[in-house]
Design a protein around this motif. Structure first.
Motif, PDB file in Angstrom:
ATOM      1  N   GLY A 112      12.733 -17.431  30.461  1.00 62.95           N
ATOM      2  CA  GLY A 112      12.201 -16.917  29.202  1.00 62.95           C
ATOM      3  C   GLY A 112      12.430 -15.423  29.061  1.00 62.95           C
ATOM      4  O   GLY A 112      12.816 -14.937  27.991  1.00 62.95           O
ATOM      5  N   TYR A 113      12.230 -14.707  30.149  1.00 63.51           N
ATOM      6  CA  TYR A 113      12.446 -13.260  30.110  1.00 63.51           C
ATOM      7  C   TYR A 113      13.903 -12.940  29.805  1.00 63.51           C
ATOM      8  O   TYR A 113      14.202 -12.060  28.997  1.00 63.51           O
ATOM      9  CB  TYR A 113      12.036 -12.631  31.444  1.00 63.51           C
ATOM     10  N   PHE A 116      14.854 -13.853  26.004  1.00 65.53           N
ATOM     11  CA  PHE A 116      14.248 -13.093  24.916  1.00 65.53           C
ATOM     12  C   PHE A 116      14.390 -11.573  25.040  1.00 65.53           C
ATOM     13  O   PHE A 116      14.061 -10.844  24.113  1.00 65.53           O
ATOM     14  CB  PHE A 116      12.766 -13.462  24.786  1.00 65.53           C
TER      15      PHE A 116
END
Length: 251
Positions: A112-113, A116
């Motif tokens: 996710g890091y 995004f």
């Protein structure tokens, strides 16, 4: 026929590992499928020997084409070597089940890091040499310990250490992650080798195939750069999430 299959798996693992890390998720299942009667420790030891050749070969090719921060890498290699041996030594004394269950969620957070925040596309080291060495050495020790205990995705974790922790782009993080992974692999090989947990003939054959795959993978990575490596990381980590979730909750 079995050696041909394992050679092909080792070649593919070398390609995957050189591009972004995670070649073990190709090579280890292949070993377990072909040699179901062998001790798991023997298969892990054989995998480590085969992986070492590809990791060292791809690291060498990256080093020939990119500037390598040896002042950061060498102490990080030493930390990973010691920590990996400790991890391999204590693995039989601590329950790894909690790590197996937590790993897919750790990987999901990292994915996710990466998705995004667009990290790793620009090479902007943001620390002094001393601070960068401290961050890299500490992170390498933790990841090396994890490699000794468990291992899947070690190369990807090391690459993210340099991308997120030090501000490297994915391409320039490739050589450091490879050489540190070499150190942790060597340590584990020492542990498995002394214990007699390596099929040396098979390991040598797979090492040759893994080395060739690593050369192909590193050429691809250097040719297409950090944008390609970012996409590859997302694909490999997504596959690792599925694999580790299956291993932790469905097996």
């Amino acid at each position: 026929m079995e050696w041909i299959f394992l050679g092909a798996a080792a070649f593919l693992a070398g390609v995957v590992d050189a591009v972004i890390g995670g070649g073990g998720m190709v090579q280890i299942p292949a070993l377990f499928a072909v040699l179901p009667e062998a001790l798991p420790a023997t298969l892990f030891g054989t995998n480590k020997v085969a992986s070492l050749a590809g990791t060292l070969g791809s690291g060498w090719r990256y080093a020939r084409n990119l500037q390598v921060p040896w002042r950061i890498i060498l102490p990080s290699m030493a930390a990973a070597f010691v920590a990996s041996f400790i991890g391999a030594a204590v693995v039989s004394y601590i329950p790894a089940d909690w790590l197996r269950k937590a790993l897919p969620f750790i990987l999901l957070a990292l994915l996710g890091y990466t998705v995004f925040n667009k990290v790793g596309l620009e090479h902007l080291p943001r620390h002094t040499a001393g601070r960068a060495t401290l961050i890299a050495t500490t992170g390498s020790a933790l990841i090396g310990f994890y490699d000794g205990i468990f291992g899947p995705g070690t190369g990807a974790f090391l690459k993210l250490l340099f991308v997120r922790g030090l501000g490297f782009d994915f391409l320039n993080a490739s050589a450091p992650s490879k050489f540190i992974n070499v150190a942790s692999n060597l340590s584990a090989i020492g542990f498995f080798g002394v214990g007699g947990y390596v099929l040396w003939g098979l390991a040598a054959w797979m090492a040759v195939c893994n080395f060739l795959g690593g050369q192909v993978g590193s050429i691809i990575a250097i040719r297409f750069g950090s944008g390609f490596l970012r996409v590859a990381l997302i694909v490999v980590v997504s596959a690792l999430i599925l694999k580790t979730f299956y291993d932790g909750y469905l097996v």
